[in-house]
Design a protein around this motif. Structure first.
Motif, PDB file in Angstrom:
ATOM      1  N   ARG A 107       0.827  -1.194   0.000  1.00 59.31           N
ATOM      2  CA  ARG A 107       0.000   0.000   0.000  1.00 59.31           C
ATOM      3  C   ARG A 107       0.864   1.248   0.000  1.00 59.31           C
ATOM      4  NH1 ARG A 107      -4.537  -1.377   4.669  1.00 59.31           N
ATOM      5  NH2 ARG A 107      -5.340  -3.300   3.733  1.00 59.31           N
ATOM      6  N   ALA A 108       0.298   2.319  -0.535  1.00 62.60           N
ATOM      7  CA  ALA A 108       1.013   3.587  -0.532  1.00 62.60           C
ATOM      8  C   ALA A 108       1.258   4.076   0.886  1.00 62.60           C
ATOM      9  CB  ALA A 108       0.225   4.629  -1.329  1.00 62.60           C
ATOM     10  N   VAL A 109       0.325   3.758   1.795  1.00 65.37           N
ATOM     11  CA  VAL A 109       0.494   4.113   3.206  1.00 65.37           C
ATOM     12  C   VAL A 109       0.449   2.824   4.018  1.00 65.37           C
ATOM     13  CG1 VAL A 109      -0.340   5.555   5.100  1.00 65.37           C
ATOM     14  CG2 VAL A 109      -0.716   6.289   2.737  1.00 65.37           C
ATOM     15  N   PRO A 115      10.452   2.302  -6.252  1.00 63.59           N
ATOM     16  CA  PRO A 115       9.038   2.090  -5.970  1.00 63.59           C
ATOM     17  C   PRO A 115       8.298   1.482  -7.158  1.00 63.59           C
ATOM     18  CG  PRO A 115       9.446   4.405  -6.431  1.00 63.59           C
ATOM     19  CD  PRO A 115      10.783   3.723  -6.427  1.00 63.59           C
ATOM     20  N   ASN A 171       4.069   0.316  -8.564  1.00 66.12           N
ATOM     21  CA  ASN A 171       2.765   0.980  -8.640  1.00 66.12           C
ATOM     22  C   ASN A 171       1.982   0.896  -7.331  1.00 66.12           C
ATOM     23  OD1 ASN A 171       2.691  -1.853  -9.613  1.00 66.12           O
ATOM     24  ND2 ASN A 171       0.482  -1.541  -9.710  1.00 66.12           N
ATOM     25  N   HIS A 172       2.359  -0.001  -6.415  1.00 65.27           N
ATOM     26  CA  HIS A 172       1.695  -0.067  -5.114  1.00 65.27           C
ATOM     27  C   HIS A 172       2.321   0.897  -4.104  1.00 65.27           C
ATOM     28  CE1 HIS A 172      -0.956  -3.776  -5.243  1.00 65.27           C
ATOM     29  NE2 HIS A 172      -0.359  -3.790  -6.421  1.00 65.27           N
ATOM     30  N   ASP A 173       3.562   1.295  -4.318  1.00 68.25           N
ATOM     31  CA  ASP A 173       4.265   2.135  -3.355  1.00 68.25           C
ATOM     32  C   ASP A 173       3.936   3.614  -3.554  1.00 68.25           C
ATOM     33  OD1 ASP A 173       5.925   0.035  -2.156  1.00 68.25           O
ATOM     34  OD2 ASP A 173       6.994   0.003  -4.076  1.00 68.25           O
ATOM     35  N   SER A 174       4.195   4.394  -2.526  1.00 64.14           N
ATOM     36  CA  SER A 174       4.231   5.852  -2.655  1.00 64.14           C
ATOM     37  C   SER A 174       5.692   6.251  -2.798  1.00 64.14           C
ATOM     38  CB  SER A 174       3.623   6.514  -1.427  1.00 64.14           C
ATOM     39  OG  SER A 174       3.962   7.893  -1.401  1.00 64.14           O
ATOM     40  N   THR A 215      13.797   6.992  -6.032  1.00 65.31           N
ATOM     41  CA  THR A 215      12.355   7.213  -6.096  1.00 65.31           C
ATOM     42  C   THR A 215      11.949   8.411  -6.947  1.00 65.31           C
ATOM     43  OG1 THR A 215      12.382   8.585  -4.105  1.00 65.31           O
ATOM     44  CG2 THR A 215      12.082   6.204  -3.798  1.00 65.31           C
ATOM     45  N   ALA A 259       7.051   9.161  -2.928  1.00 69.54           N
ATOM     46  CA  ALA A 259       7.440  10.242  -2.019  1.00 69.54           C
ATOM     47  C   ALA A 259       7.695   9.716  -0.614  1.00 69.54           C
ATOM     48  CB  ALA A 259       6.355  11.315  -1.994  1.00 69.54           C
ATOM     49  N   ARG A 260       6.813   8.838  -0.133  1.00 67.70           N
ATOM     50  CA  ARG A 260       6.996   8.298   1.223  1.00 67.70           C
ATOM     51  C   ARG A 260       8.197   7.360   1.283  1.00 67.70           C
ATOM     52  NH1 ARG A 260       1.339   8.660   0.839  1.00 67.70           N
ATOM     53  NH2 ARG A 260       0.409   9.896   2.522  1.00 67.70           N
TER      54      ARG A 260
END
Length: 380
Positions: free
Chosen positions: A52-54, A81, A83-86, A106, A88-89
């Protein structure tokens, strides 16, 4: 130089509602043993570190422990990263992490700035291309007319080759998260199609010694230098026949010297059973799959009530149940004809019979009539 190619960890993902963090940490933590046993120099993760992105706190903690073990085993780590990752995070505090041997690539603007490593034969440039969402990436890359994933990855690789040309004698590795033509998908991947276009030609990755691909969950070889490592853990029953592995890539003085698969442990096998519920619960030959994750297809003529709970009394890891009555459902393909000219009550009863295999009782009929009467009053 030895490189361990991995991808699609999806830390924090569940399997039909079952938590997998313990299994994920067990398998991924074992990568540290491979680093020690094979004297690996670099571990690469080509996207989807998290699911998840978060990610939740537990997933972050597991991932942190795994990365720490790999680093303590002696390998540098390069992550991009998916497509599931964020992005920026994931890239937060990347500059500080790099000092400790964790290289987070990233940012689109920095995709042609490699992680520079070296061995006895000279420099190795490791380029990390983050997942490129076409609509965003084509503007960030200054190619507004680029079409789909192929267009933006073509520009990304042009920049990589341009930088590589300025580093004579350097060998090269590229991390990318994409659907390359010829790859075989499975059910657990999220589509990255935009406007119906998701495929990228393998020729886009020409000119580098090795392209470490991520996104598809089955390990695959598209060319000697172009491979998917696949996910380390199965995330759908379509992966039941997969052999989960990572690629051990060796770079020699002239470039790619060899690639070998290294099998990963299977924390819990996947199996499928088909049959009538009572037979599945009683027959001793099914003892072999009691500890497996199970997908069950029931063939009872009438849909069994509370089937999953009853199955889990014998098979605690049964997670999916489907009802396909033997011989098919009566009139399954003629429903429209069967309901034509019938009252609302008759249609409802017909629907319940199709779904459950039996007609509603008197109490249910009374409830249906009350519901239809209330709906009629509301319409009036």
């Amino acid at each position: 130089m030895k490189i361990l190619h991995t991808s699609d960890w999806h830390v924090g993902r569940t399997f039909h509602g079952r938590d997998l963090l313990e299994e994920q940490e067990s398998v991924l933590g074992g990568l540290a043993d491979a680093v020690s046993d094979e004297r690996v120099d670099v571990v690469v993760v080509s996207g989807d570190l998290f699911d998840r992105a978060v990610p939740n706190a537990e997933a972050v903690a597991v991932c942190s422990r795994v990365l720490k073990r790999i680093r303590h085993a002696g390998a540098q780590i390069v992550v991009t990263p998916g497509n599931h990752d964020s992005a920026a995070r994931l890239g937060f505090l990347g500059a500080f992490a790099e000092a400790g041997g964790l290289h987070l690539r990233t940012r689109i603007a920095e995709l042609a700035e490699p992680v520079l490593l070296a061995d006895d034969h000279g420099p190795v440039a490791v380029y990390g291309i983050p997942f490129l969402e076409p609509e965003t990436a084509r503007h960030a890359l200054g190619v507004p007319d680029a079409k789909g994933h192929g267009g933006v990855l073509t520009e990304a690789m042009r920049r990589v080759r341009e930088d590589l040309a300025a580093r004579p004698g350097a060998r090269s590795v590229v991390l990318a998260h994409a659907f390359v033509t010829g790859g075989e998908p499975c059910e657990s991947e999220r589509t990255i199609a935009v406007g119906g276009v998701q495929d990228v030609s393998g020729s886009v990755f020409a000119g580098v010694d090795y392209a470490a691909l991520g996104h598809l969950h089955g390990q695959q070889t598209l060319a000697d230098h172009l491979r998917y490592s696949g996910s380390p853990v199965a995330y759908s029953f379509s992966e039941a026949r997969h052999t989960k592995q990572v690629w051990l890539v060796e770079l020699g003085p002239e470039g790619l010297a060899g690639v070998e698969g290294r099998a990963l442990p299977v924390p819990r096998e996947l199996s499928a059973l088909t049959g009538a519920l009572d037979d599945l619960l009683l027959r001793p030959e099914h003892d072999a799959v009691v500890d497996h994750f199970l997908s069950v297809t029931l063939t009872d003529r009438v849909r069994p009530l509370d089937a999953l709970r009853r199955l889990q009394a014998r098979f605690p890891h049964a997670v999916h149940v489907e009802w396909r009555p033997e011989g098919g459902r009566p009139g399954e393909l003629r429903f429209a004809e069967r309901v034509r000219g019938r009252t609302d009550e008759e249609v409802a009863c017909c629907f319940l019979e199709d779904v459950r295999g039996d007609r509603p009782g008197d109490r249910e009929l009374l409830l249906l009539r009350e519901a239809f009467a209330a709906a009629a009053r509301e319409e009036d």
